[in-house]
Design a protein around this motif. Sequence first.
Motif, PDB file in Angstrom:
ATOM      1  N   ASN A 297       0.517  -1.514  -0.024  1.00 32.06           N
ATOM      2  CA  ASN A 297      -0.142  -0.413  -0.130  1.00 32.06           C
ATOM      3  C   ASN A 297       0.490   1.424  -0.119  1.00 32.06           C
ATOM      4  O   ASN A 297       1.572   1.663   1.304  1.00 32.06           O
ATOM      5  CB  ASN A 297      -0.628   0.061   1.765  1.00 32.06           C
TER       6      ASN A 297
ATOM      7  N   GLN B  98      -2.795   8.247  -5.990  1.00 40.01           N
ATOM      8  CA  GLN B  98      -3.260   7.802  -3.973  1.00 40.01           C
ATOM      9  C   GLN B  98      -3.907   5.828  -4.608  1.00 40.01           C
ATOM     10  O   GLN B  98      -5.105   6.169  -5.647  1.00 40.01           O
ATOM     11  CB  GLN B  98      -4.006   8.898  -3.601  1.00 40.01           C
ATOM     12  N   ASP B  99      -3.785   4.791  -3.633  1.00 41.14           N
ATOM     13  CA  ASP B  99      -4.014   3.741  -3.790  1.00 41.14           C
ATOM     14  C   ASP B  99      -5.315   3.347  -2.885  1.00 41.14           C
ATOM     15  O   ASP B  99      -5.276   2.309  -2.729  1.00 41.14           O
ATOM     16  CB  ASP B  99      -2.913   2.776  -3.843  1.00 41.14           C
TER      17      ASP B  99
ATOM     18  N   ASN C 289      -8.399   4.749  -2.636  1.00 40.30           N
ATOM     19  CA  ASN C 289     -10.201   4.982  -3.109  1.00 40.30           C
ATOM     20  C   ASN C 289     -10.945   6.361  -2.301  1.00 40.30           C
ATOM     21  O   ASN C 289     -11.697   6.173  -2.528  1.00 40.30           O
ATOM     22  CB  ASN C 289     -10.554   3.823  -2.801  1.00 40.30           C
TER      23      ASN C 289
ATOM     24  N   GLN D 228      -8.165   7.852  -8.823  1.00 41.65           N
ATOM     25  CA  GLN D 228      -6.638   7.852  -8.276  1.00 41.65           C
ATOM     26  C   GLN D 228      -5.133   8.951  -8.784  1.00 41.65           C
ATOM     27  O   GLN D 228      -4.271   9.333  -7.048  1.00 41.65           O
ATOM     28  CB  GLN D 228      -6.393   6.769  -8.241  1.00 41.65           C
ATOM     29  N   ASN D 229      -5.820   9.810  -9.018  1.00 48.77           N
ATOM     30  CA  ASN D 229      -5.091  10.439 -10.223  1.00 48.77           C
ATOM     31  C   ASN D 229      -5.647  12.132  -9.912  1.00 48.77           C
ATOM     32  O   ASN D 229      -6.643  12.774  -9.993  1.00 48.77           O
ATOM     33  CB  ASN D 229      -4.254  10.849 -11.299  1.00 48.77           C
TER      34      ASN D 229
END
Lengths: 109, 114
Positions: free
Chosen positions: B1, B25-26, B28, B72-73
């Motif tokens: 993560n 970002q991962d 959510n 996510q971006n």
Amino acid sequence: DAKTTQPNSMESNEEEPVHLPCNHSTISGTDYIHWYRQLPSQGPEYVIHGLTSNVNNRMASLAIAEDRKSSTLILHRATLRDAAVYYCILRDAGNMLTFGGGTRLMVKP
Amino acid sequence: NAGVTQTPKFRVLKTGQSMTLLCAQDMNHEYMYWYRQDPGMGLRLIHYSVGEGTTAKGEVPDGYNVSRLKKQNFLLGLESAAPSQTSVYFCASTLWAGGYTEAFFGQGTRLTVV
């Protein structure tokens, strides 16, 4: 956004407790009190947050005044790695996350 | 993560050049933010986004544009860089806007405009 007031800088001795104050006299009933810290050359990191009751986690404790107009971040045993800028922020359901000037904590060995 | 990742970490631009900073970002998270931090100062909000396809201005938006085409971006663009934009740029994300949600920050992009 409601404003916070913090001392510009504080000094502490290593392995002693540190109490970092924050005044937020215009806090509203829905504002959460957040603390973040920024180590040298790094991005801010979350420390702790609370609404009305005192809070403890592995990093620190947060003491909130009964009228919620002030709060204190407590580091129980300061280490050299705790030297950082500490930001007290009020967050409600609004969209923005606004930082003030923060308190620069210096820890003496 | 990985959390919040910023690209690039360092960049030197000449006045008038353009560039794009990427924040990924991962977790959510719905909300994403771009800040700038000048030497000895606190963070100032440039732009933010409350979800995919939406953006809004912060405290110091002039000279910057942003886009959030994917959840996510969050991209920060400088169309014509100026020396006054020399700063460290931080990206952050939160799950929601609620006061109980914590923010996660990237490690920063140090930009110098000469």
